[in-house]
Design a protein around this motif. Structure first.
Motif, PDB file in Angstrom:
ATOM      1  N   LYS A  62      97.399 -14.434  58.037  1.00 57.52           N
ATOM      2  CA  LYS A  62      96.876 -13.169  57.509  1.00 57.52           C
ATOM      3  C   LYS A  62      97.954 -12.149  57.181  1.00 57.52           C
ATOM      4  CE  LYS A  62      92.476 -13.578  59.897  1.00 57.52           C
ATOM      5  NZ  LYS A  62      91.603 -13.045  60.952  1.00 57.52           N
ATOM      6  N   ASN A  63      99.005 -12.091  57.993  1.00 58.00           N
ATOM      7  CA  ASN A  63     100.003 -11.040  57.817  1.00 58.00           C
ATOM      8  C   ASN A  63     101.252 -11.477  57.066  1.00 58.00           C
ATOM      9  OD1 ASN A  63      98.328  -9.336  59.250  1.00 58.00           O
ATOM     10  ND2 ASN A  63      99.359  -9.683  61.181  1.00 58.00           N
ATOM     11  N   TYR A  64     101.439 -12.760  56.897  1.00 65.55           N
ATOM     12  CA  TYR A  64     102.645 -13.237  56.229  1.00 65.55           C
ATOM     13  C   TYR A  64     102.294 -14.047  54.972  1.00 65.55           C
ATOM     14  CZ  TYR A  64     105.139 -11.842  60.475  1.00 65.55           C
ATOM     15  OH  TYR A  64     105.671 -11.116  61.517  1.00 65.55           O
ATOM     16  N   ILE A  65     101.564 -15.135  55.151  1.00 64.62           N
ATOM     17  CA  ILE A  65     101.253 -16.004  54.011  1.00 64.62           C
ATOM     18  C   ILE A  65     100.359 -15.291  53.002  1.00 64.62           C
ATOM     19  CG2 ILE A  65     100.137 -18.160  53.321  1.00 64.62           C
ATOM     20  CD1 ILE A  65     101.135 -19.325  56.040  1.00 64.62           C
ATOM     21  N   ALA A  66      99.337 -14.582  53.475  1.00 66.27           N
ATOM     22  CA  ALA A  66      98.429 -13.860  52.575  1.00 66.27           C
ATOM     23  C   ALA A  66      99.142 -12.740  51.824  1.00 66.27           C
ATOM     24  CB  ALA A  66      97.248 -13.294  53.355  1.00 66.27           C
ATOM     25  N   LYS A  67     100.258 -12.280  52.379  1.00 67.03           N
ATOM     26  CA  LYS A  67     101.002 -11.193  51.743  1.00 67.03           C
ATOM     27  C   LYS A  67     102.203 -11.679  50.944  1.00 67.03           C
ATOM     28  CE  LYS A  67      99.325  -7.785  54.928  1.00 67.03           C
ATOM     29  NZ  LYS A  67      99.612  -6.777  55.936  1.00 67.03           N
ATOM     30  N   GLY A  68     102.252 -13.007  50.700  1.00 65.08           N
ATOM     31  CA  GLY A  68     103.256 -13.508  49.773  1.00 65.08           C
ATOM     32  C   GLY A  68     104.306 -14.452  50.305  1.00 65.08           C
ATOM     33  N   LEU A  69     104.268 -14.806  51.587  1.00 61.77           N
ATOM     34  CA  LEU A  69     105.243 -15.780  52.102  1.00 61.77           C
ATOM     35  C   LEU A  69     104.948 -17.139  51.478  1.00 61.77           C
ATOM     36  CD1 LEU A  69     107.550 -16.513  54.081  1.00 61.77           C
ATOM     37  CD2 LEU A  69     105.770 -17.011  55.771  1.00 61.77           C
ATOM     38  N   PRO A  70     105.896 -17.698  50.718  1.00 62.63           N
ATOM     39  CA  PRO A  70     105.649 -18.981  50.051  1.00 62.63           C
ATOM     40  C   PRO A  70     105.530 -20.143  51.048  1.00 62.63           C
ATOM     41  CG  PRO A  70     107.539 -17.855  49.079  1.00 62.63           C
ATOM     42  CD  PRO A  70     107.189 -17.129  50.340  1.00 62.63           C
ATOM     43  N   VAL A  71     104.601 -21.042  50.753  1.00 66.91           N
ATOM     44  CA  VAL A  71     104.395 -22.240  51.564  1.00 66.91           C
ATOM     45  C   VAL A  71     104.561 -23.451  50.659  1.00 66.91           C
ATOM     46  CG1 VAL A  71     102.767 -23.516  53.002  1.00 66.91           C
ATOM     47  CG2 VAL A  71     102.771 -21.026  53.059  1.00 66.91           C
ATOM     48  N   VAL A  72     105.363 -24.410  51.100  1.00 68.70           N
ATOM     49  CA  VAL A  72     105.550 -25.666  50.373  1.00 68.70           C
ATOM     50  C   VAL A  72     104.549 -26.661  50.950  1.00 68.70           C
ATOM     51  CG1 VAL A  72     107.158 -27.537  49.847  1.00 68.70           C
ATOM     52  CG2 VAL A  72     108.006 -25.196  50.077  1.00 68.70           C
ATOM     53  N   ILE A  73     103.706 -27.250  50.084  1.00 67.65           N
ATOM     54  CA  ILE A  73     102.723 -28.224  50.546  1.00 67.65           C
ATOM     55  C   ILE A  73     102.977 -29.544  49.832  1.00 67.65           C
ATOM     56  CG2 ILE A  73     100.283 -28.805  50.770  1.00 67.65           C
ATOM     57  CD1 ILE A  73      99.690 -25.793  50.635  1.00 67.65           C
ATOM     58  N   ILE A  74     103.273 -30.578  50.626  1.00 67.80           N
ATOM     59  CA  ILE A  74     103.493 -31.914  50.092  1.00 67.80           C
ATOM     60  C   ILE A  74     102.595 -32.873  50.863  1.00 67.80           C
ATOM     61  CG2 ILE A  74     105.163 -33.775  49.724  1.00 67.80           C
ATOM     62  CD1 ILE A  74     107.332 -31.584  49.633  1.00 67.80           C
ATOM     63  N   ASN A  75     101.672 -33.492  50.156  1.00 69.74           N
ATOM     64  CA  ASN A  75     100.710 -34.413  50.774  1.00 69.74           C
ATOM     65  C   ASN A  75     100.009 -33.790  51.977  1.00 69.74           C
ATOM     66  OD1 ASN A  75     101.243 -36.459  48.954  1.00 69.74           O
ATOM     67  ND2 ASN A  75     102.853 -37.342  50.226  1.00 69.74           N
ATOM     68  N   GLY A  76      99.657 -32.525  51.879  1.00 73.16           N
ATOM     69  CA  GLY A  76      98.939 -31.835  52.943  1.00 73.16           C
ATOM     70  C   GLY A  76      99.811 -31.290  54.059  1.00 73.16           C
ATOM     71  N   THR A  77     101.101 -31.600  54.036  1.00 73.69           N
ATOM     72  CA  THR A  77     102.017 -31.099  55.056  1.00 73.69           C
ATOM     73  C   THR A  77     102.588 -29.769  54.586  1.00 73.69           C
ATOM     74  OG1 THR A  77     102.605 -33.347  55.691  1.00 73.69           O
ATOM     75  CG2 THR A  77     104.102 -31.600  56.371  1.00 73.69           C
ATOM     76  N   LYS A  78     102.415 -28.746  55.418  1.00 68.05           N
ATOM     77  CA  LYS A  78     102.875 -27.401  55.057  1.00 68.05           C
ATOM     78  C   LYS A  78     104.239 -27.139  55.683  1.00 68.05           C
ATOM     79  CE  LYS A  78      98.197 -25.686  54.782  1.00 68.05           C
ATOM     80  NZ  LYS A  78      97.199 -24.760  55.321  1.00 68.05           N
ATOM     81  N   ARG A  79     105.129 -26.605  54.875  1.00 61.88           N
ATOM     82  CA  ARG A  79     106.471 -26.237  55.323  1.00 61.88           C
ATOM     83  C   ARG A  79     106.825 -24.870  54.758  1.00 61.88           C
ATOM     84  NH1 ARG A  79     106.205 -29.493  58.953  1.00 61.88           N
ATOM     85  NH2 ARG A  79     106.973 -31.598  58.809  1.00 61.88           N
ATOM     86  N   ILE A  80     107.620 -24.142  55.513  1.00 60.84           N
ATOM     87  CA  ILE A  80     108.086 -22.833  55.066  1.00 60.84           C
ATOM     88  C   ILE A  80     109.610 -22.838  55.095  1.00 60.84           C
ATOM     89  CG2 ILE A  80     108.109 -20.367  55.585  1.00 60.84           C
ATOM     90  CD1 ILE A  80     105.225 -20.709  56.517  1.00 60.84           C
ATOM     91  N   ASP A  81     110.196 -22.497  53.973  1.00 60.73           N
ATOM     92  CA  ASP A  81     111.643 -22.482  53.807  1.00 60.73           C
ATOM     93  C   ASP A  81     112.220 -21.266  54.544  1.00 60.73           C
ATOM     94  OD1 ASP A  81     114.279 -22.500  52.941  1.00 60.73           O
ATOM     95  OD2 ASP A  81     113.767 -22.731  50.825  1.00 60.73           O
ATOM     96  N   GLN A  82     113.263 -21.492  55.325  1.00 54.56           N
ATOM     97  CA  GLN A  82     113.909 -20.377  56.034  1.00 54.56           C
ATOM     98  C   GLN A  82     114.403 -19.310  55.061  1.00 54.56           C
ATOM     99  OE1 GLN A  82     117.036 -21.150  58.785  1.00 54.56           O
ATOM    100  NE2 GLN A  82     115.776 -22.393  60.136  1.00 54.56           N
ATOM    101  N   LEU A  83     114.924 -19.742  53.930  1.00 51.99           N
ATOM    102  CA  LEU A  83     115.430 -18.771  52.957  1.00 51.99           C
ATOM    103  C   LEU A  83     114.302 -17.897  52.426  1.00 51.99           C
ATOM    104  CD1 LEU A  83     117.924 -21.029  50.958  1.00 51.99           C
ATOM    105  CD2 LEU A  83     118.420 -19.445  52.832  1.00 51.99           C
ATOM    106  N   ASP A  84     113.127 -18.505  52.171  1.00 54.01           N
ATOM    107  CA  ASP A  84     111.967 -17.727  51.730  1.00 54.01           C
ATOM    108  C   ASP A  84     111.503 -16.778  52.820  1.00 54.01           C
ATOM    109  OD1 ASP A  84     111.933 -18.955  49.245  1.00 54.01           O
ATOM    110  OD2 ASP A  84     110.435 -20.451  49.824  1.00 54.01           O
TER     111      ASP A  84
END
Length: 94
Positions: A62-84
């Motif tokens: 709610k406070n990070y992803i919904a406000k624009g933190l990019p999420v990488v999704i590959i085959n249903g696996t979610k990852r967040i880049d440290q640089l992002d």
């Protein structure tokens, strides 16, 4: 009926592993070690919680992803880049 710990652990394997990793990375905070270097560049959701030092997945959502933190999704696996994650934090400084 005999209790079978191994069977229960098979069902909880992921949760136990995640909790162990969470505890391991929380130790870095207490010992003053650099968490950024101890986590992979593309972090799981649980690792991202440690990186941001928050406890709830809902808070992250709610406070990070919904406000624009990019999420990488590959085959249903979610990852967040440290640089992002770092860019997101910089963009939200007051």
């Amino acid at each position: 009926m005999k209790y079978d710990l191994y069977s229960d652990m098979m069902f909880l394997k992921y949760d136990l592993y995640s909790d162990m990793m969470f505890l391991k990375y929380n130790l870095y905070f207490r010992e003053g070690m650099n968490v950024r270097d101890s986590l992979p560049r593309y972090m799981s959701i649980k690792q991202t919680l440690v990186y941001f030092n928050i406890k709830s997945r809902n808070t992250l959502k709610k406070n990070y992803i919904a406000k624009g933190l990019p999420v990488v999704i590959i085959n249903g696996t979610k990852r967040i880049d440290q640089l992002d994650a770092d860019k997101f934090m910089e963009a939200h400084k007051v």
